[in-house]
Scaffold this active site. Structure first.
Site, short mmCIF file in Angstrom:
data_model
loop_
_atom_site.label_atom_id
_atom_site.label_comp_id
_atom_site.label_asym_id
_atom_site.label_seq_id
_atom_site.Cartn_x
_atom_site.Cartn_y
_atom_site.Cartn_z
N GLU A 189 0.93 -1.23 0.00
CA GLU A 189 0.01 0.01 -0.11
C GLU A 189 0.98 1.16 0.09
O GLU A 189 1.69 1.53 1.12
CB GLU A 189 -0.98 -0.14 1.27
CG GLU A 189 -1.41 -1.21 1.63
CD GLU A 189 -2.43 -1.94 0.49
OE1 GLU A 189 -2.89 -1.12 -0.14
OE2 GLU A 189 -2.44 -3.08 0.47
N CYS B 210 -1.93 9.45 2.46
CA CYS B 210 -1.77 8.92 1.30
C CYS B 210 -2.58 9.51 0.05
O CYS B 210 -2.29 9.40 -1.14
CB CYS B 210 -1.58 7.21 1.20
SG CYS B 210 -3.12 6.68 1.85
#
Ligand code: NAD
Ligand code: SIN
Length: 471
Positions: free
Chosen positions: A230, A264
């Site tokens: 991720e 993110c």
């Protein structure tokens, strides 16, 4: 810092918060390896019960956990509280997801054959966590991994180790066997030792693309190990054909500057219809001017705190200047209001006329702005990145949203909502350099167990109908 000790300091004050000896990957992996089979053999209901107890322990310790997260990351208390709530909610979500994505099934097949589909845990899974959500994101791997019957060795970020240690203590306090969830304290060296350890069965990673790509290279020669990555994003938010520019400005500010831009899914690029540029900038400047930037426990509560440390603040300040030297036009300078502390004010740069662009993730409160005259050009600009995590469109026109949805390249595509704030009850992941097609959150169950199909019959009664000579 002594060689063998890791120190955690509060970004807002510089005070030392926590210290701990550096751990040893060999020791932690050996303990986890010795423990996982017994855990995997327990009935699923027992593991569910244990994880529900974990949720209760976190609930009981919520105030202390919130305080620690706020101190160690610098994020405001209100935001740290939502992180703790997400940790608690993860258990029920994972139980549902486990049964839906990796539960048992019976598949009917011809000739009275019974196909049983079940899933098995991999064994020992390593988890590497980032600093921006030091509890929620590792927890997003750990809970589904434990539920599926794996043991876990977790190395929190060296920037937020105390929060990682607190999380692991909660699992232990809930009665989850200590051997099944191990804490490894350390930095990239310990991360490397863990990732390359021959006795792990897989690695669940949340962090930067640089580290993720290095891990991907390393795991290319180890196809027998599962790797879930991720990673970051260079996420766009488009503002096009929308009458309410105040709301548009709120969505842009929430997308770009929540958590001081350390998400993110934060918007890094604002792509705006040339015609809306001036009025939108006026709204943005008014709103940004009102943002409270302060230490986590300040009253009134700040919108955002500092970035994680002084090095990061220096790097971001330098990146802002670099954008200007590339031909970017500063729309709002990023300032450092307190000397020697990593507080930054939001910065914006108009990159429309810049001589070059950089497709890197600037993990902080910097927003690059691009003015466009057609929606097609705006989408092309949005897609001009190696990443593909999240993207939002702010518009009143549903046809534009259809066009956006069909053409944008990202794992999270939102309409009149921020780019960030993703739900744990949905899959979470991106394309390009944002991941390796192993989305997390609701789909984390998929990489925590592997499917086993059994063709079964109660009796060994068999016959051959073709290809035999007469007896
Ligand atoms: P990072 O890549 O620097 O570190 C992540 C973890 O990997 C840390 O525990 C670190 O010690 C370890 N590590 C670093 N180098 C290593 C190596 N060579 N081998 C093994 N382990 C190593 O990331 P960060 O700066 O802590 O976190 C911020 C990044 O995380 C941003 O890029 C952000 O976009 C990303 N992020 C992604 C998600 C997501 O779910 N996609 C969520 C949050 C943050
Ligand atoms: C993150 O994981 O960094 C952000 C998640 C989100 O806010 O969408």
């Amino acid at each position: 810092m002594p060689d063998q000790e890791l120190l955690s300091t509060e970004p807002a004050t510089g005070a030392v918060l926590w210290r701990h000896p550096i751990g040893d990957a060999d020791t932690e992996v050996a303990i986890a390896r010795a423990s996982w089979a017994a855990w995997a053999a327990r009935p699923l209901a027992v593991r569910i019960e244990a994880l529900r107890r974990f949720a209760n322990v976190v609930r009981q310790r919520a105030d202390a956990f919130t305080d620690l997260l706020a101190r160690e990351t610098g994020k405001p208390l209100w935001e740290a509280r939502t992180e703790v709530e997400t940790v608690i909610a993860k258990v029920d979500i994972s139980v549902t997801s486990y049964s839906e994505r990796t539960g048992q099934r019976r598949i009917e097949a011809p000739m009275n054959t019974r196909l049983a589909l079940r899933h098995k845990p991999h064994g020992v899974l390593a988890v590497l966590g980032p600093y921006n959500f030091p509890a929620h994101l590792p927890n997003g791997h750990i809970v589904p991994a434990l539920l599926a019957g794996n043991a876990v060795v977790f190395k929190p970020s060296e920037k937020t180790p105390a929060s990682g240690a607190f999380l692991v203590e909660c699992f232990h306090a809930a009665g989850i066997p200590e051997g099944c969830i191990r804490l490894l304290i350390g930095g990239p060296d310990q991360g490397k030792a863990l990732a390359s350890h021959p006795d792990i069965d897989g690695l669940l990673f949340t962090g930067s693309a640089n580290t993720g790509i290095a891990l991907n290279r390393q795991f290319a020669a180890r196809p027998e190990k599962i790797l879930a990555l991720e990673m970051g994003g260079n996420n766009p938010i488009l503002v096009w054909n929308t009458p309410d520019l105040y709301s548009a400005a709120v969505l842009v500010v929430q997308s770009a500057f929540t958590t001081a831009g350390q998400r993110c899914t934060a918007a890094r690029r604002l792509i705006v219809d040339e015609k809306l540029f001036e009025p939108l900038m006026a709204e943005l400047n008014k709103l940004i001017g009102r943002l409270i930037i302060g230490e986590p426990h300040a009253d009134p509560q700040p919108f955002m705190g500092p970035v994680i440390d002084n090095n990061t603040a220096d790097m971001l300040t330098e990146s802002f200047l670099t954008l200007s030297t590339m031909g970017g036009r500063p729309l709002r300078h990023m300032e450092r209001p307190i000397e020697n502390r990593p507080f930054l004010t939001p910065g914006m740069v108009d990159m429309t006329e810049a001589r070059e662009k950089v497709d890197v993730e600037l993990f902080g409160p910097i927003l690059q702005v691009f003015r466009k005259t057609s929606f097609e050009e705006a989408i092309a600009e949005a897609n001009d990145t190696r990443y593909g995590l999240s993207a939002s469109l702010v518009s009143q026109d549903p046809r534009l949203y259809d066009q956006f949805w069909a053409n944008i390249r990202a794992g999270i595509v939102n309409w009149n909502k921020p780019t960030n704030g993703a739900s744990s009850a949905a899959p979470f992941g991106g394309v390009g350099w944002s991941g390796n097609h192993r989305p997390s959150a609701y789909y984390a169950a998929d990489y925590c167990a592997y499917p086993v199909v059994s063709s079964e019959s109660e009796q060994a009664r068999a016959a051959m109908g073709v290809g035999l000579r007469d007896a």
